[in-house]
Design a protein around this motif. Structure first.
Motif, short mmCIF file in Angstrom:
data_model
loop_
_atom_site.label_atom_id
_atom_site.label_comp_id
_atom_site.label_asym_id
_atom_site.label_seq_id
_atom_site.Cartn_x
_atom_site.Cartn_y
_atom_site.Cartn_z
N GLY A 272 47.67 46.61 45.46
CA GLY A 272 47.85 47.04 43.92
C GLY A 272 47.85 44.90 43.61
N TRP A 273 47.57 45.50 41.97
CA TRP A 273 47.09 44.25 41.06
C TRP A 273 47.51 44.47 39.80
CZ3 TRP A 273 44.03 48.69 42.88
CH2 TRP A 273 43.22 48.92 42.00
N ASN A 274 47.63 43.79 38.80
CA ASN A 274 47.66 43.76 37.68
C ASN A 274 46.82 42.52 36.88
OD1 ASN A 274 51.09 44.27 36.95
ND2 ASN A 274 49.34 43.45 34.71
N TRP A 288 39.13 34.97 20.62
CA TRP A 288 39.53 34.72 22.00
C TRP A 288 40.17 35.71 22.82
CZ3 TRP A 288 44.54 31.72 24.01
CH2 TRP A 288 44.22 31.54 25.37
N ALA A 289 39.44 35.97 24.09
CA ALA A 289 39.66 37.11 24.95
C ALA A 289 39.85 36.75 26.10
CB ALA A 289 38.81 38.17 24.79
N SER A 290 41.58 36.51 26.94
CA SER A 290 40.80 36.22 28.44
C SER A 290 41.93 37.82 29.39
CB SER A 290 42.36 35.41 28.18
OG SER A 290 41.50 34.37 27.91
N ARG A 291 41.41 37.66 30.58
CA ARG A 291 42.31 38.77 31.47
C ARG A 291 42.07 37.87 33.04
NH1 ARG A 291 38.51 42.94 33.75
NH2 ARG A 291 37.36 40.71 34.59
N LEU A 292 43.19 37.74 33.18
CA LEU A 292 43.92 37.34 34.52
C LEU A 292 44.10 38.51 35.61
CD1 LEU A 292 44.81 35.15 36.97
CD2 LEU A 292 47.00 35.73 35.33
N ARG A 293 43.59 38.88 36.48
CA ARG A 293 43.64 39.46 37.46
C ARG A 293 44.84 39.23 38.93
NH1 ARG A 293 39.70 44.12 39.87
NH2 ARG A 293 40.68 44.95 37.89
N VAL A 294 45.32 39.34 39.03
CA VAL A 294 46.27 39.58 40.64
C VAL A 294 47.00 40.18 41.27
CG1 VAL A 294 48.57 38.20 41.10
CG2 VAL A 294 47.53 37.49 39.27
N GLY A 295 46.05 40.45 42.37
CA GLY A 295 45.79 41.45 43.34
C GLY A 295 46.10 40.92 44.74
N LEU A 296 47.06 41.71 45.86
CA LEU A 296 47.43 41.40 47.33
C LEU A 296 47.63 43.19 47.05
CD1 LEU A 296 50.61 39.36 47.18
CD2 LEU A 296 48.53 39.48 47.34
N ALA A 297 46.86 43.04 48.84
CA ALA A 297 46.69 44.44 50.23
C ALA A 297 46.92 44.11 51.40
CB ALA A 297 45.33 44.97 50.09
N ALA A 305 37.76 44.68 53.99
CA ALA A 305 38.94 44.68 53.35
C ALA A 305 38.45 44.45 51.67
CB ALA A 305 38.92 42.90 52.97
N PRO A 306 39.77 45.14 50.82
CA PRO A 306 39.23 46.28 49.61
C PRO A 306 39.16 45.40 48.38
CG PRO A 306 41.36 46.10 50.14
CD PRO A 306 41.33 45.30 50.88
N PHE A 307 39.01 43.77 48.10
CA PHE A 307 39.21 43.40 47.31
C PHE A 307 37.48 42.15 46.76
CE2 PHE A 307 43.61 43.05 46.58
CZ PHE A 307 43.33 44.02 45.43
N ALA A 308 36.14 42.85 46.36
CA ALA A 308 35.45 42.57 46.25
C ALA A 308 34.92 41.77 45.15
CB ALA A 308 34.36 43.75 45.95
N VAL A 309 34.28 40.15 45.88
CA VAL A 309 33.83 39.65 45.07
C VAL A 309 32.21 39.45 44.25
CG1 VAL A 309 33.10 37.35 44.06
CG2 VAL A 309 34.64 37.71 45.65
N ILE A 329 42.78 36.33 42.90
CA ILE A 329 43.18 35.87 41.50
C ILE A 329 41.99 35.53 40.96
CG2 ILE A 329 44.76 33.65 40.82
CD1 ILE A 329 46.37 33.37 43.17
N VAL A 330 41.79 35.90 39.39
CA VAL A 330 40.81 35.46 39.01
C VAL A 330 40.90 35.81 37.78
CG1 VAL A 330 38.82 37.12 37.77
CG2 VAL A 330 39.24 36.87 40.48
#
Length: 418
Positions: A272-274, A288-297, A305-309, A329-330
């Motif tokens: 899940g991530w948001n 000004w634009a910002s995006r915060l992504r927080v996710g865990l699996a 592993a599912p989250f890639a850089v 966390i990005v």
């Protein structure tokens, strides 16, 4: 006497209500390709109803979010028999290509091109497909009809055959696998109200991993093929307001997935991530634009592993899938400034900072503070925009890493990065 007084009051109230002016006519103007019935279906006001400026303002915001509409406005005219409400729209050209190209100083090169119609049959249906070259060839087809049944309920279907070279990070080095994902997905789309919507569906897919080169591990198979079932829930809160290239407001998209595997090679897992997105107008030309992504699996100690850089997903300039994790966390933040705005063309500059960290497979939350997992990439870019073509934003970004073992590179694409 008392009964007569009550009757007189009721009669007065009834006559007063009946004489209140209602909406006698609704006119849609400016639309050529988009069907008038499709616009009326989305609006919340109806002929014979009470004039409500709040609902009309929401209708205008809703129309401006549609791919088919570049801009929308309204007018209210007083008539003898009620109010005449005029909704005016300026349409986008909606048959457009899509493109994403990215490279780094390691000479990596990949691209994805596609062609999409975002107003198929004049009903705000998105239909299209893509071709991708990322060492191997891939393709996909998508159809999305959010208002298929009414102004709240729709369907989406996606098919893809995606093949890439995926690095797998082992204790003794990196292995390269040829990875293929063939999937079929169907989603139900439901809009609760102006700001809240949900997607719920299922995805049946096959994953095929084939070892190509690099390190090997005693518990890591060289080849395996597995069928999976994925259940998906997406919940979105959207309060964005658009004024051509400028955006203001807040948006949140939560994505939850449960994946069931038919083999023991890869375990079942939850993910899940948001994405939290905030946009703010600065002066007449700034945004000004910002995006915060927080996710865990599920925190399995697995090299898959599912989250890639990845260059094209979260950190501009970092490279093509350089690491993986079970948590992410990005933060992407940027300032967009309009340099030139004339008629249909806009030139916009961009200064950004992308930063993030990942939790190692089987690790703990302390991994987010590990310098080996933390990456910061500032950069600059340009946006070339057509104001009458949906998402016709050609972007060029250059990211330069300032943390250890960093790279740098260009990221090209269509549409804003977020």
């Amino acid at each position: 006497m008392r009964k007569r007084l009550i009757l007189a009051l009721l009669t007065f109230c009834f006559l007063g209500y009946s004489q209140e002016k209602l909406i006698s006519e609704i006119v849609i103007q400016g639309n050529k390709k988009t069907r008038t019935s499709a616009i009326i279906k989305l609006n919340s006001i109806r002929e014979g109803g009470v004039l409500d400026s709040v609902r009309i303002e929401e209708d205008i915001k809703r129309l401006k979010r549609l791919p088919s509409i570049a801009h929308a406005y309204y007018q209210v005219h007083t008539k003898d028999n009620g109010y005449k409400v005029v909704y005016g729209v300026e349409e986008n050209f909606t048959i457009i290509p899509s493109a994403n190209v990215y490279t780094t100083n390691n000479d990596e090169f990949a691209f994805r091109v596609g062609l999409y119609e975002f107003n198929f049959l004049g009903q705000n249906i998105a239909l299209g497909g893509f071709y991708q070259d990322d060492i191997y060839s891939s393709f996909g087809v998508n159809i999305r009809a959010p208002y298929l049944f009414n102004n709240r309920l729709g369907l989406a279907f996606n098919y893809q055959n995606l093949t890439t070279q995926e690095p797998v990070f082992l204790d003794n080095g990196i292995a390269d696998y040829k990875y293929n994902n063939t999937s079929y997905e169907i989603l139900g789309l439901y809009q609760f109200n102006f700001e809240n919507r949900m997607e719920l569906g299922v995805n049946y897919f096959n994953e095929d991993y084939a070892y190509r080169s690099g390190a090997v591990g005693p518990n890591v198979p060289l080849d395996f093929d597995v069928n999976k079932l994925l259940f998906k829930l997406i919940y979105e809160y959207n309060n964005l307001d658009y004024d051509f290239q400028y955006v203001s407001g807040f948006r949140s998209i939560a994505n939850f997935q449960y994946v069931i595997s038919t083999e023991n090679v890869l375990p079942d897992f939850l993910i899940g991530w948001n994405d939290f997105m905030y946009y703010h107008r600065i002066g007449k030309k700034g945004n000004w634009a910002s995006r915060l992504r927080v996710g865990l699996a599920t925190n399995d100690d697995s090299p898959f592993a599912p989250f890639a850089v990845d260059n094209n997903l979260n950190i501009r300039g970092v490279g093509n899938t350089i690491d993986r994790g079970t948590g992410v966390i990005v933060l992407n933040t940027e300032y967009r400034h309009t340099l030139y705005d004339k008629d249909w063309f806009v030139l916009q500059s961009n200064v950004f900072v992308d930063g993030g960290s990942w939790r190692n497979p089987g690790g703990d939350f302390g991994d987010f503070g590990d310098t080996q997992n933390f990456r910061v990439y500032p950069g600059v870019g340009l946006r070339f925009m057509h104001k009458r073509v949906f998402n016709a934003i050609f972007r060029i970004d250059y990211g330069y890493g300032i943390t250890e073992d960093s790279t740098n590179g260009f990221v090209f694409g269509i549409g804003q990065y977020f």
